[in-house]
Motif scaffolding. Structure first.
Motif, PDB file in Angstrom:
ATOM      1  N   PRO B 347      -3.042   2.672   2.350  1.00  0.00           N
ATOM      2  CA  PRO B 347      -2.837   2.725   0.899  1.00  0.00           C
ATOM      3  C   PRO B 347      -1.545   3.437   0.497  1.00  0.00           C
ATOM      4  CG  PRO B 347      -5.045   3.451   1.478  1.00  0.00           C
ATOM      5  CD  PRO B 347      -4.290   3.325   2.749  1.00  0.00           C
ATOM      6  N   LYS B 348      -1.191   4.489   1.243  1.00  0.00           N
ATOM      7  CA  LYS B 348       0.022   5.221   0.881  1.00  0.00           C
ATOM      8  C   LYS B 348       1.254   4.367   1.133  1.00  0.00           C
ATOM      9  CE  LYS B 348      -1.433   9.923   1.732  1.00  0.00           C
ATOM     10  NZ  LYS B 348      -1.193  11.045   2.631  1.00  0.00           N
ATOM     11  N   LEU B 349       1.234   3.680   2.289  1.00  0.00           N
ATOM     12  CA  LEU B 349       2.358   2.812   2.634  1.00  0.00           C
ATOM     13  C   LEU B 349       2.468   1.676   1.611  1.00  0.00           C
ATOM     14  CD1 LEU B 349       4.470   2.799   4.837  1.00  0.00           C
ATOM     15  CD2 LEU B 349       2.968   1.385   6.251  1.00  0.00           C
ATOM     16  N   CYS B 350       1.329   1.118   1.232  1.00  0.00           N
ATOM     17  CA  CYS B 350       1.321   0.068   0.206  1.00  0.00           C
ATOM     18  C   CYS B 350       1.913   0.591  -1.100  1.00  0.00           C
ATOM     19  CB  CYS B 350      -0.106  -0.426  -0.057  1.00  0.00           C
ATOM     20  SG  CYS B 350      -0.758  -1.442   1.283  1.00  0.00           S
ATOM     21  N   ALA B 351       1.500   1.820  -1.491  1.00  0.00           N
ATOM     22  CA  ALA B 351       2.002   2.404  -2.739  1.00  0.00           C
ATOM     23  C   ALA B 351       3.514   2.566  -2.677  1.00  0.00           C
ATOM     24  CB  ALA B 351       1.332   3.746  -3.001  1.00  0.00           C
TER      25      ALA B 351
END
Lengths: 96, 483
Positions: B347-351
């Protein structure tokens, strides 16, 4: 409270009315009489009384469903207007 | 901005309820219709007609009340605001004056550093819009009046003077627009006039607690203009004060083309609206049942979604607030995480990819998220490729450029262009050993303590592998071989 000529001028301006000097004086006297008459209400004690917005207390205001019920009658409305152009009502120029 | 001064800003936002019909009549509110085709006997103030309140507009008001954590008044009253203008056929506007439907709310704004600030909402009331006067059409001695807009329902949202910079004001308007759109009660299109803004600005010396004399700026029709008009107006006021003058309380008009404000009318000739409660409309009384029903049906709002993103996806406050500014960007983001079946993308990488690369690229193209050439599924797939180390972050940027251009799928692009990352340790070790052997001088520099030449070696490996070497492995190998 009494109405002076300045107040009459202001009210005339707000109401888009024009008076000559005699007219202004006449209006001033009449307004003073009205204010004097209404002032009698000041004698009533309204402490802790909720301001009344309507004489009907039983219900809330009527509401309607969000549905288009009106059709276009522009031509009929425009027939009553002194001047129209390309679907607009035409009025003397007003720019603030 | 003069360092000794601070600004005090309050905003009035007029948000058009996206109802099908007007506040007090069954005329359509469709934008862009032929002039005067959507004005009926009530909107035209024909004698004997009576206004009947649109229930949709009332519900919109209640929803906004909840969203602004405000008090929803069980009883509110419609009043007449009297003035003469050709685009106001009745000679008065029906609005709420003493008893508005909503009072005492809060809107939280988010800053880039992750901090937040609560802005007070004084009140929100329902009122009808006026028609439109056109002055630059036909001969110059006449104005042309279109009454299609007359009677359109508006929510006027008044803030406390809690804003201190033009930037804060811009963030406030953006956040308000997000809330209106999440609630689906206003489309928030400032260029079509369905959201309009009046700005109250005053300045004072820092440390002073009393408010300075304020000016109200009208005709501010975009968030950019909100920011620009405030900056202009504040420095104008500071100039007046610094040169020994006094600020006159005025209504001023924002001139978009010139980037300046000019006086429109002063307080002396301000209108006296002679408000009184409208005898045609009874007070609006809301039942607990109705309010409760709306409360139960409230959708997830930006702040709640933001809080969920922070706990569920471990995002920073700012990333979460940026992603939740629109329902479209929030759902785009969530779709990148769930892009591939049976696999959850980081999720962090996606964000990072959504708020960084994607938003940056869309901004440059002047597109919004709904027009993105890269689908959330494809962006998620790209993140997946970085996550399982098929490609490096650097190669991913190259792939992303290609995706922007062609809308293609990242796996296919990586395959076709042979961009798969080299993670074969023995193959990379050979290359590293070669480079070390051919650069004896630089190796000496490294050994004598110049760690910075490490970058040179990494660069050489990347050059030989066309950027495909796994950077982590390369770093490890270089360190081992340089011992």
């Amino acid at each position: 409270m009494s109405i002076d000529i300045q107040t009459v001028n202001k009210l005339a301006n707000l109401s888009k009315l024009e008076f000559d000097d005699t007219g202004k004086e006449e209006v001033r006297q009449k307004l003073n009489k009205i204010v004097e008459f209404i002032s009698q209400l000041q004698e009533v004690d309204t402490e802790n009384i909720e301001p009344m917005a309507s004489t009907v207390h039983a219900t809330s205001t009527r509401e309607r469903e969000d549905k288009v019920t009106e059709e276009n009658h522009r031509d009929e409305f425009m027939a009553n207007a002194p001047q129209t152009e390309m679907g607009f009502f035409v009025v003397p120029r007003v720019v603030e | 901005m003069h360092p000794d001064y601070e600004m005090v800003i309050g905003l009035e936002i007029h948000a058009q309820v996206n109802s099908k019909t007007k506040l007090f009549s069954g005329s359509s509110t469709t934008f862009g219709a032929e002039p005067n085709t959507q004005a009926n006997i009530i909107d035209l103030a024909m004698p004997g007609v009576l206004p009947v309140l649109n229930t949709e507009a009332v519900d919109a008001g209640i929803k906004l009340g909840f969203a602004l954590k405000a008090r929803v008044n069980r009883k509110s009253v419609f009043s007449r605001k009297n003035y003469f203008y050709p685009d106001l056929p009745k000679g008065y506007q029906i609005t709420q004056f003493e008893l508005p439907i909503v009072e005492h709310g809060t809107l939280t704004i988010d800053f880039e550093d992750g901090s937040t600030k609560d802005i007070g909402i004084t009140r929100m009331h329902l009122e009808e819009d006026a028609g439109k006067s056109v002055h630059d059409f036909g001969d110059e001695n006449h104005s042309h009046v279109d009454l299609n807009r007359a009677g359109t329902p508006l929510m006027e949202i008044v803030s406390e003077p809690d804003l201190r910079t033009s930037e804060e004001a811009g963030i406030y308007v953006r956040k308000m627009r997000a809330i209106l759109r999440f609630l689906d009660i206003c489309d928030g299109n400032m260029d079509e006039g369905s959201m309009r803004c009046d700005v109250n600005v005053s300045v004072r010396k820092k440390g002073v607690t009393e408010l300075g004399t304020r000016c109200e700026i009208k005709n501010v029709n975009s968030i950019r203009s909100v920011v620009k008009s405030i900056d202009y107006e504040a420095s104008r006021q500071i100039d007046v004060i610094e040169s020994g003058g006094e600020i006159a309380q005025q209504t001023r008009l924002w001139d978009e083309a010139k980037g300046t404000t000019r006086a429109m009318r002063s307080k002396e000739d301000a209108h006296d609206y002679r408000y009184f409660s409208d005898p045609d409309i009874l007070p609006l009384c809301l039942t607990e049942e109705r309010i409760e029903k709306i409360k139960q049906a409230m959708p997830e709002l930006p702040d709640e979604m933001k809080a969920r993103f922070i706990t569920e996806y471990e995002l920073t406050n700012y990333d979460a607030s940026v992603l939740t500014l629109s329902r479209a960007s929030a759902s785009y983001y969530e779709r990148t995480i769930e892009a591939e079946e049976g696999k959850k993308h980081d999720p962090k990488l996606c964000a990072n990819w959504v708020t960084g690369e994607l938003f940056g690229a869309l901004n440059k193209m002047g597109k919004d998220i709904t027009q993105s050439p890269v689908s959330p599924e494809n962006l998620g797939e790209l993140v997946g490729l970085i996550q399982d180390k098929t490609i490096s972050g650097k190669i991913a940027k190259q792939v992303f450029e290609e995706m922007l251009e062609t809308g293609g799928a990242p796996k296919k692009i990586v395959e076709e262009k042979g961009l798969v990352q080299i993670t074969d340790v023995s193959a990379l070790d050979g290359i590293v050993k070669d480079i070390i052997a051919n650069n004896a001088e630089t190796v000496e520099q490294y050994k004598s303590g110049n760690q910075r030449v490490m970058g040179f070696f990494v660069g050489q490996v990347m050059k030989q592998t066309q950027g495909k070497a796994n950077p982590g492995i390369v770093n490890d190998l270089l360190r081992q071989n340089l011992q």
